[in-house]
Enzyme design. Structure first.
Site, PDB file in Angstrom:
ATOM      1  N   GLU A 247      -6.836   4.964   7.597  1.00 31.32           N
ATOM      2  CA  GLU A 247      -6.555   6.379   7.281  1.00 31.32           C
ATOM      3  C   GLU A 247      -7.739   7.006   6.551  1.00 31.32           C
ATOM      4  OE1 GLU A 247      -2.811   5.630   5.360  1.00 31.32           O
ATOM      5  OE2 GLU A 247      -1.970   5.058   7.305  1.00 31.32           O
TER       6      GLU A 247
ATOM      7  N   GLU B 298      -5.670  -4.722  10.303  1.00 31.81           N
ATOM      8  CA  GLU B 298      -4.617  -3.744  10.537  1.00 31.81           C
ATOM      9  C   GLU B 298      -4.900  -2.961  11.822  1.00 31.81           C
ATOM     10  OE1 GLU B 298      -2.454  -2.736   6.634  1.00 31.81           O
ATOM     11  OE2 GLU B 298      -4.106  -1.329   6.849  1.00 31.81           O
TER      12      GLU B 298
ATOM     13  N   ASN C 266       0.862  -1.174   0.000  1.00 34.96           N
ATOM     14  CA  ASN C 266       0.000   0.000   0.000  1.00 34.96           C
ATOM     15  C   ASN C 266       0.907   1.235   0.000  1.00 34.96           C
ATOM     16  OD1 ASN C 266      -1.792   2.049   0.513  1.00 34.96           O
ATOM     17  ND2 ASN C 266      -2.309   1.385   2.591  1.00 34.96           N
TER      18      ASN C 266
ATOM     19  N   SER D 195       3.297  -2.197  10.215  1.00 32.85           N
ATOM     20  CA  SER D 195       4.748  -2.274  10.453  1.00 32.85           C
ATOM     21  C   SER D 195       5.357  -3.629  10.092  1.00 32.85           C
ATOM     22  CB  SER D 195       5.074  -1.893  11.900  1.00 32.85           C
ATOM     23  OG  SER D 195       4.665  -0.566  12.154  1.00 32.85           O
TER      24      SER D 195
ATOM     25  N   HIS E 137      -9.526   1.475   4.593  1.00 31.83           N
ATOM     26  CA  HIS E 137      -8.268   1.644   5.325  1.00 31.83           C
ATOM     27  C   HIS E 137      -8.500   2.620   6.483  1.00 31.83           C
ATOM     28  CE1 HIS E 137      -4.185   2.736   6.344  1.00 31.83           C
ATOM     29  NE2 HIS E 137      -3.808   1.607   5.751  1.00 31.83           N
TER      30      HIS E 137
ATOM     31  N   GLY F 165       2.392   2.207  10.624  1.00 26.88           N
ATOM     32  CA  GLY F 165       3.381   3.274  10.473  1.00 26.88           C
ATOM     33  C   GLY F 165       4.092   3.652  11.762  1.00 26.88           C
TER      34      GLY F 165
ATOM     35  N   LYS G 242       0.162   4.296  -0.338  1.00 25.48           N
ATOM     36  CA  LYS G 242      -0.449   5.515   0.227  1.00 25.48           C
ATOM     37  C   LYS G 242      -0.134   6.717  -0.684  1.00 25.48           C
ATOM     38  CE  LYS G 242      -0.103   3.271   4.647  1.00 25.48           C
ATOM     39  NZ  LYS G 242      -0.061   3.369   6.094  1.00 25.48           N
TER      40      LYS G 242
END
Ligand code: PGA
Length: 253
Positions: free
Chosen positions: A97, A167, A9, A213, A95, A173, A11
Site C-alpha cells: 500500500e 504478501e 498490521n 487474508s 508494504h 484485503g 493500517k
C-alpha cells in the site's frame, strides 16, 4: 529452529481510544506468550501509549513506516530515533500500500531498513507481486529483485535478524488467500535468494512471514509449511480473532 512471529498490521484503523480498548482485550488474553513473537503495529499516533500499555506483557509493538533521515525538514515524517526513544520493536517497511499510494521504492526501503538496523529496530520488509505479474509468470524475478535491492549493503549479521513478509498484492484485503503451497513456494524461493545473496546460515535464520487474508481458518495450514515462519495480518488483527490465531500458533511445537 526459527522463532515464529505473528504481527498485526492495523493500517489506518482505530483511534487512540479504540486502540486502547482493543489492547485491553488483547492483554486480558495474551499477557504471556512463550514460544512465539507477537507484535501489533498501530498507527503512529497510538505507538507511545500502546507501548506503555503492553510494557508488562510479551506483546511487542511495531510502527507501519519510518523515514530514513535522522531529523530535519521532512514535514510529516518520523525517524527511527524517534521510534527507538519510545522502545518500538518492529517497523513494517515497503508494504504494497505504501509502494502503491505513497511511491515507496525499493531504494527507499533499503535506506529505511539500514536506518532501522542502526537503531536496533527489526525491519519487517514486505515484498509481493500483483495478479498480472503472477499471471505473466514474472513474480519470481520481481520478488528476487525486491529482495536484492532491499538488502543491499546489509551485512549478514544484521540480515539474520530481519523479517521478510511475502504478501502477494492480490491476496491483501481481498479474502483470497494464496494457497498454502503457493505461499510456501514463494517463501522457499525467498530463502533460496537469501542463500544466494549471503549463505545457507543466513537463509536458515532469517524469518519469512506470509501475509494476505490470513484468518483463523487458514492459519494452521499456512503455519504447517516449513518455510513460513509466521504471518503479517491485516483485517483479522483488528478483531478478537487475532487472539485465536495467536493461541493456535502457540500450540505448534
Ligand atoms: P489482510 O492484510 O490480512 O487484511 O489481507 C495483510 C497486510 O496487508 O499486511
Amino acid at each position: 529452529m526459527r522463532r515464529k512471529i505473528i504481527a498485526g498490521n492495523w493500517k489506518m484503523n482505530y483511534t487512540l481510544t479504540e486502540a486502547i480498548n482493543f489492547v485491553n482485550i488483547l492483554k486480558d488474553n495474551i499477557l504471556k506468550v512463550d514460544n512465539i513473537d507477537v507484535g501489533i503495529c498501530p498507527t503512529t499516533i497510538c505507538l507511545s501509549d500502546i507501548k506503555k500499555m503492553v510494557k508488562d506483557t510479551d506483546i511487542k509493538v511495531g510502527a507501519q513506516n519510518v523515514y530514513y533521515e535522522d531529523k530535519g525538514a521532512y514535514t510529516g515524517e518520523i525517524s527511527a530515533g524517534m521510534l527507538k526513544d519510545i522502545d518500538i520493536d518492529y517497523c513494517i517497511i515497503g508494504h504494497s500500500e505504501r509502494r502503491q499510494y505513497f511511491a515507496e521504492t525499493d531504494e527507499g526501503v533499503n535506506l529505511k531498513a539500514k536506518k532501522l538496523i542502526e537503531h536496533n529496530i527489526t525491519p519487517i520488509i514486505c515484498v509481493g507481486e500483483t495478479l498480472s505479474e503472477r499471471e505473466q509468470n514474472s513474480h519470481f524475478d520481481l520478488i528476487k529483485a525486491q529482495i536484492i535491492k532491499a538488502l543491499k549493503d546489509i551485512n549478514e549479521i544484521d540480515a539474520k535478524n530481519i523479517v521478510i513478509a511475502y504478501e502477494p498484492i492480490w491476496a491483501i484485503g481481498t479474502g483470497v488467500t494464496a494457497t498454502s503451497s503457493q505461499a510456501e513456494e514463494m517463501c522457499k524461493y525467498i530463502r533460496d535468494v537469501i542463500s544466494e545473496i549471503y549463505n545457507e546460515n543466513v537463509a536458515e535464520n532469517i524469518r519469512i512471514q506470509y501475509g494476505g487474508s490470513v484468518n483463523i481458518s487458514n492459519i494452521d495450514e499456512l503455519m504447517s509449511m516449513p518455510n513460513i515462519d509466521g504471518t503479517l495480518i491485516g483485517g483479522a488483527s483488528l478483531k478478537p480473532e487475532f487472539i485465536d490465531i495467536i493461541k493456535s500458533v502457540e500450540k505448534i511445537k
